[in-house]
Write an enzyme that holds these catalytic residues in place. Structure first.
Site, short mmCIF file in Angstrom:
data_model
loop_
_atom_site.label_atom_id
_atom_site.label_comp_id
_atom_site.label_asym_id
_atom_site.label_seq_id
_atom_site.Cartn_x
_atom_site.Cartn_y
_atom_site.Cartn_z
CG HIS A 1 -0.26 -0.08 2.55
ND1 HIS A 1 -0.29 -1.22 3.32
CD2 HIS A 1 0.50 0.80 3.25
CE1 HIS A 1 0.41 -1.04 4.43
NE2 HIS A 1 0.89 0.18 4.41
CD GLU B 1 -1.57 2.35 6.43
OE1 GLU B 1 -0.50 2.33 5.81
OE2 GLU B 1 -1.66 1.98 7.60
C1 LIG Z 1 -0.52 -1.41 9.64
C2 LIG Z 1 0.48 -0.70 8.76
O1 LIG Z 1 -0.03 -0.61 7.45
C3 LIG Z 1 0.80 0.70 9.18
O2 LIG Z 1 1.14 1.50 8.33
S1 LIG Z 1 0.78 1.12 10.84
C4 LIG Z 1 2.28 2.12 10.87
C5 LIG Z 1 2.26 3.12 11.97
N1 LIG Z 1 1.17 4.07 11.79
C6 LIG Z 1 0.82 4.87 12.78
O3 LIG Z 1 1.33 4.82 13.90
C7 LIG Z 1 -0.27 5.87 12.42
C8 LIG Z 1 -0.33 7.05 13.38
C9 LIG Z 1 0.96 7.87 13.45
N2 LIG Z 1 0.75 8.99 14.32
C10 LIG Z 1 1.34 8.38 12.06
O4 LIG Z 1 0.88 9.48 11.68
O5 LIG Z 1 2.06 7.66 11.35
C11 LIG Z 1 3.58 3.85 11.95
O6 LIG Z 1 4.59 3.29 12.37
N3 LIG Z 1 3.61 5.08 11.40
C12 LIG Z 1 4.88 5.81 11.27
C13 LIG Z 1 5.12 6.12 9.82
O7 LIG Z 1 6.10 6.82 9.54
O8 LIG Z 1 4.33 5.67 8.98
NI NI Z 2 1.14 0.99 6.37
#
Ligand SMILES: C[C@@H](O)C(=O)SC[C@H](NC(=O)CC[C@H](N)C(=O)O)C(=O)NCC(=O)O
Ligand code: NI
Length: 139
Positions: free
Chosen positions: A5, A55
């Site tokens: 994604h 996503e």
């Molecule tokens: C499940 C998988 O597809 C993900 O992308 S979860 C990754 C994770 N996302 C978050 O923590 C979302 C909230 C955060 N505050 C943000 O805005 O990213 C993550 O590790 N995100 C960090 C990144 O750089 O993507």
């Molecule tokens: Ni992701």
């Protein structure tokens, strides 16, 4: 390796769903709420293409996202670029690069993410109003 994604952070999840789902035509595959991290994830894909997803990340606490020029666009092939652009316009989306060539168009999401639309197969014959529709800004 397998492509999964592209993640984009969105400032208004409902507006983004109206764009990606209602206007662009993607289908919502999954939505997860994350209380601890205070964010929502919504995965969408083109109908019949569940393996290539967008996503959407919605952080419950407002943030300012300053996108760099390093991120270009998310591209989709469409069966009829004129009909797709018309549906987007009917949903209030501006076509910043109209398909004057019957082949390529660009729109922007509510968070200004560029979306490239490419005609699947040969370009369509030139047709109004697209042929004489000017660009609007950049993409
Ligand atoms: C499940 C998988 O597809 C993900 O992308 S979860 C990754 C994770 N996302 C978050 O923590 C979302 C909230 C955060 N505050 C943000 O805005 O990213 C993550 O590790 N995100 C960090 C990144 O750089 O993507
Ligand atoms: Ni992701």
């Amino acid at each position: 390796m397998k492509y999964l994604h592209t993640m984009v952070r969105v400032t208004d999840l409902d507006a983004s769903l109206r764009f990606y789902r209602d206007a662009l035509g993607l289908e919502v595959l999954r939505r997860t709420e994350h209380e601890a991290g205070r964010f929502t994830l919504v995965y969408l894909a083109a109908p019949g293409q569940p393996e290539a997803q967008v996503e959407l990340t919605y952080n419950w606490d407002p943030e300012v996202y300053t996108g760099g020029r390093n991120f270009g666009h998310i591209a989709f092939a469409v069966d009829d670029i004129y009909a797709t652009c018309q549906r987007l316009m009917d949903h209030g989306v501006q076509v910043v690069r109209p398909p004057r060539d019957g082949r390529m168009a660009f729109v922007r999401s509510p968070d200004q993410i560029s979306i490239e639309l490419l005609q699947a197969g040969p370009a369509l014959a030139p047709a109004e109003p697209w042929v004489s529709m000017p660009n609007v800004g950049s993409w």
